[in-house]
Design an enzyme around this catalytic site. Structure first.
Site, PDB file in Angstrom:
ATOM      1  N   HIS A 270       0.517  -1.329  -0.227  1.00 47.49           N
ATOM      2  CA  HIS A 270       0.019  -0.006  -0.045  1.00 47.49           C
ATOM      3  C   HIS A 270       1.282   1.666   0.014  1.00 47.49           C
ATOM      4  O   HIS A 270       0.163   2.048  -0.187  1.00 47.49           O
ATOM      5  CB  HIS A 270      -0.993   0.029   1.341  1.00 47.49           C
ATOM      6  CG  HIS A 270      -2.277   1.057   0.747  1.00 47.49           C
ATOM      7  ND1 HIS A 270      -2.320   1.956   2.246  1.00 47.49           N
ATOM      8  CD2 HIS A 270      -3.201   0.928   0.181  1.00 47.49           C
ATOM      9  CE1 HIS A 270      -3.029   2.426   1.773  1.00 47.49           C
ATOM     10  NE2 HIS A 270      -4.360   1.923   0.759  1.00 47.49           N
ATOM     11  N   LYS A 272       2.882   4.324  -1.069  1.00 42.24           N
ATOM     12  CA  LYS A 272       2.726   5.460  -2.261  1.00 42.24           C
ATOM     13  C   LYS A 272       3.951   6.573  -1.786  1.00 42.24           C
ATOM     14  O   LYS A 272       3.939   6.705  -1.616  1.00 42.24           O
ATOM     15  CB  LYS A 272       1.733   6.733  -1.966  1.00 42.24           C
ATOM     16  CG  LYS A 272       0.470   5.088  -2.434  1.00 42.24           C
ATOM     17  CD  LYS A 272      -0.785   6.004  -1.813  1.00 42.24           C
ATOM     18  CE  LYS A 272      -1.772   4.799  -2.431  1.00 42.24           C
ATOM     19  NZ  LYS A 272      -2.316   3.853  -1.490  1.00 42.24           N
ATOM     20  N   HIS A 499      -8.545  11.361   0.452  1.00 39.77           N
ATOM     21  CA  HIS A 499      -7.883   9.850   0.369  1.00 39.77           C
ATOM     22  C   HIS A 499      -6.465  10.429   0.775  1.00 39.77           C
ATOM     23  O   HIS A 499      -5.876   9.026   0.984  1.00 39.77           O
ATOM     24  CB  HIS A 499      -7.608   9.800  -1.507  1.00 39.77           C
ATOM     25  CG  HIS A 499      -6.722   7.818  -1.372  1.00 39.77           C
ATOM     26  ND1 HIS A 499      -5.978   8.351  -1.515  1.00 39.77           N
ATOM     27  CD2 HIS A 499      -7.858   7.055  -1.653  1.00 39.77           C
ATOM     28  CE1 HIS A 499      -5.934   6.871  -1.737  1.00 39.77           C
ATOM     29  NE2 HIS A 499      -6.776   6.131  -1.133  1.00 39.77           N
ATOM     30  N   LYS A 501      -4.232  10.219   4.087  1.00 39.73           N
ATOM     31  CA  LYS A 501      -4.057  10.238   5.220  1.00 39.73           C
ATOM     32  C   LYS A 501      -2.913  11.046   6.315  1.00 39.73           C
ATOM     33  O   LYS A 501      -1.920  10.998   5.657  1.00 39.73           O
ATOM     34  CB  LYS A 501      -3.761   8.386   5.722  1.00 39.73           C
ATOM     35  CG  LYS A 501      -4.966   7.689   4.490  1.00 39.73           C
ATOM     36  CD  LYS A 501      -4.324   7.464   3.343  1.00 39.73           C
ATOM     37  CE  LYS A 501      -5.080   5.842   2.205  1.00 39.73           C
ATOM     38  NZ  LYS A 501      -5.293   6.519   1.257  1.00 39.73           N
TER      39      LYS A 501
END
Length: 648
Positions: A270, A272, A499, A501
């Site tokens: 996950h 990025k 989106h 976090k």
């Protein structure tokens, strides 16, 4: 194709009361032309194509197409006359006179959030009292006037409603903060100092390593032509077999694809990030967007970036916290080593150890990563929330952050329980105050969009596809004490669903620390302690950057891989004549003053602090609930959402 209206022109009498004898004129997304025939008027002063109203979900403009002037009565009785070919922005409840003094219409949005076009989410007005207030702020005059929010909430300052408009950081300080990604449908002020993919992937790149979860190969190659020209590219991804086969067919021949091993079920890759090697150094980018169109154009996202030079020969072997964390993390990805030819180095193996060749002594952040596995012993505090705890425990914070609240903001909700929430809060509350006592446990709030936020968002219900919160997770009773609203008026992102976090500890508009990360609120991402707290179980790969108050040296300009500027460093990695200052982290709405021994670092936190708790009417978004009330596109939920340009 018929489009559902998102606004109306409501006919008014000369005394500006609604004239129910004349039908409303519906307005849809895009361009709407209004003329003599549309309003059933024979007045020859009205052209057949008298004016056009161009509507998007973030702003609306009026253009005079005919030969006669149109007057727009703005809110607050400010009246502006437009002539043929002239254009102006209009907002909810503005009054339009088709001919000055004749044919009155009120522009009315029909979404429930229509009041926000007057205050907050749709603010893009360049005229009137708003610009006057902004000018006063920039000049340091200030204002004490307040407005009552349409939602019935408490009064708040108008001054900070477009705070991101004044967000600007000098080149040498860019790494000390992060930036939001541009959102296509927002007015220009809301995209101040924001970035797109071509703002960060640019220049003479020799090697690119792109780490992500979802990858739309077709979109990436078309949206970022620079990446297609890079001679050596590796994509570390989390895609399943179907998409992977498509990626293999569409990728350039020289690209390498790698999916890291997932040793525990229900985990994902996950993280990025981007690692771009240049002749001058390496650019490290940590962000929150999947490599797909909607993530880089329609959502609230964050991105941090810093460039680092090659190490001098005498510095080889020396490391710092950032370097050690980076190399440890990259080594766990176990990508297939490949060889490239680099200037001055010749044939070079690209592996985790390769990244020791760069000088990270000026790293502005700490890395907080998660690696799947069962971590014990020395590795217990190396990953996930235990890594965050260990870093915070080394820090001293101002006394004002004692027992101050926490914020958890994210886009996917795992299956949680109260025991684990306490475990996470203990880690998030670590650190010491200036008086050497622990900061103490902070009370967290969870910022999560309501169903109504999603319905009225820029994407409508489609935005909810990227906010996976199953009913069984969202409706746990104990979570009712945590829910807080996604409110983002000052960044213009009320309707750009998050989106991004982020996790933070704050007091007012000051931040003790701030984490920008790929980690959602889940045990899979952060890890869960097991076996009497002697083992940390993590399912997924995650990566984030932690902003902390620290001592920094201010100098002329920072190092850049894509320009020839930058200071000449001495052996200690700083300039002899530089000045050391203590940093203070603040939001864009902070209105204090800095002193001579501190450097205020504004972070563009997109949501408002303190968060406002849910009201009794607010319902948290759940992506597997049925919603029959139509969204701004006239759609219901569930529905099919296309995320990839093409798929086999």
């Amino acid at each position: 194709m018929t489009h559902s209206p998102i606004a109306y022109l409501v006919p008014l009498s000369p005394n500006l009361e609604e004239n129910a004898s004349i039908p409303k004129f519906p307005l849809s997304n895009g361009q709407n032309t209004i003329g003599r025939n549309d309003i059933s008027a024979s007045d020859k002063r009205l052209s057949r194509n008298h004016l056009s109203l161009t509507l998007s979900l973030s702003s609306s403009t009026i253009t005079v197409d005919g030969t006669n002037p149109v007057a727009v009565v703005k809110s607050g009785n400010r009246r502006r006359k437009l002539r043929a070919g002239e254009k102006a922005e209009i907002v909810n409840e503005d009054i339009i006179e088709l001919i000055p003094g004749n044919y009155f219409y009120k522009y009315v949005l029909i979404t429930p959030n229509s009041n926000l076009q007057k205050r907050g989410c749709f603010e893009g007005r360049e005229n009137g009292t708003g610009e006057s207030k902004r000018k006063k702020i920039r000049e340091g005059i200030g204002s004490s006037s307040k407005v009552e929010m349409e939602s019935g909430g408490p009064p708040r300052n108008c001054e900070d409603e477009e705070a991101i408009r004044d967000f600007g950081v000098s080149e040498d300080e860019l790494a000390l903060t992060f930036r939001l990604l541009r959102v296509k449908e927002l007015p220009a002020w809301a995209n101040t100092s924001c970035v797109s993919i071509n703002d960060v992937i640019k220049g003479d790149i020799l090697v690119a390593i792109l780490s992500n979860y979802m990858v739309d190969m077709d979109w990436l190659l078309s949206a970022c032509p620079t990446i297609a020209k890079v001679p050596n590219v590796m994509v570390i991804h989390g895609e399943g077999d179907g998409t992977l086969e498509h990626m293999k067919r569409r990728k350039p021949a020289n690209w390498i694809l790698h999916k890291p091993r997932l040793p525990i079920s229900f985990g994902t890759h996950h993280s990025k990030a981007m690692f771009l090697v240049y002749p001058r150094g390496v650019r490290i980018i940590v962000h929150t967007a999947n490599l797909i169109y909607v993530d880089w154009n329609n959502k609230s996202q964050g991105l941090w970036m810093q460039d680092f030079p090659w190490k001098e020969e005498k510095k080889h072997g020396k490391g710092c916290g950032f370097e050690n964390d980076l190399v440890d993390y990259l080594s766990m990805l176990k990508w297939p080593e490949f060889t490239v030819k680099l200037p001055d180095l010749g044939s070079t193996s690209i592996n985790a150890s390769f990244f020791k060749k760069f000088d990270y002594s000026h790293a502005a952040v700490r890395l907080i990563a998660s690696i799947p596995g069962y971590h014990t012993g020395a590795n217990l505090r190396k990953w996930g929330h235990m890594k965050l705890q260990s870093v915070l425990q080394e820090c001293t914070f101002n006394n004002e952050f004692k027992r101050s609240p926490l914020v958890y903001q994210f886009s996917s909700l795992g299956s949680l329980d109260e025991k684990w929430m306490t475990e996470l809060a203990i880690s998030m509350s670590s650190g010491y105050a200036e008086d050497k006592t622990p900061l103490g446990l902070g009370v967290p709030q969870i910022i999560w969009p309501t169903a109504e936020d999603v319905r009225c968002s820029l994407e409508g219900y489609a935005a909810g596809n990227a906010i996976p919160g199953p009913l069984k997770n969202v409706e746990k009773g104990f979570l009712k004490n945590y829910w807080a609203k996604w409110k983002a008026s000052h960044s213009g992102r009320c309707r750009a669903m998050p989106h991004i976090k982020t996790f933070t500890r704050y007091n007012g508009q000051k931040l003790a620390w701030f984490l920008l990360t790929s980690s959602n609120l889940s045990k899979a991402a952060w890890g869960a302690l097991q076996k009497n707290n002697s083992q940390l179980m993590i399912r997924s790969y995650e990566l984030g950057v932690l902003f902390l108050p620290s001592s920094i040296r201010i100098y002329g300009s920072g190092f850049s891989c894509t320009s020839n500027g930058g200071p000449s460093m001495d052996n200690c990695g700083s300039l002899a004549d530089s000045e050391e200052l203590r940093t203070t982290l603040v939001t864009l709405k902070w209105q204090g003053t800095s002193d001579s021994v501190s450097k205020v670092i504004p972070l563009p936190v997109p949501y408002e602090l303190p968060p406002k708790p849910y009201s009794s009417e607010d319902v948290p978004w759940s992506w597997d609930r049925r919603y029959s009330k139509k969204d701004v596109y006239g759609q219901v939920w569930p529905r099919t959402v296309q995320l990839y340009t093409s798929q086999d």
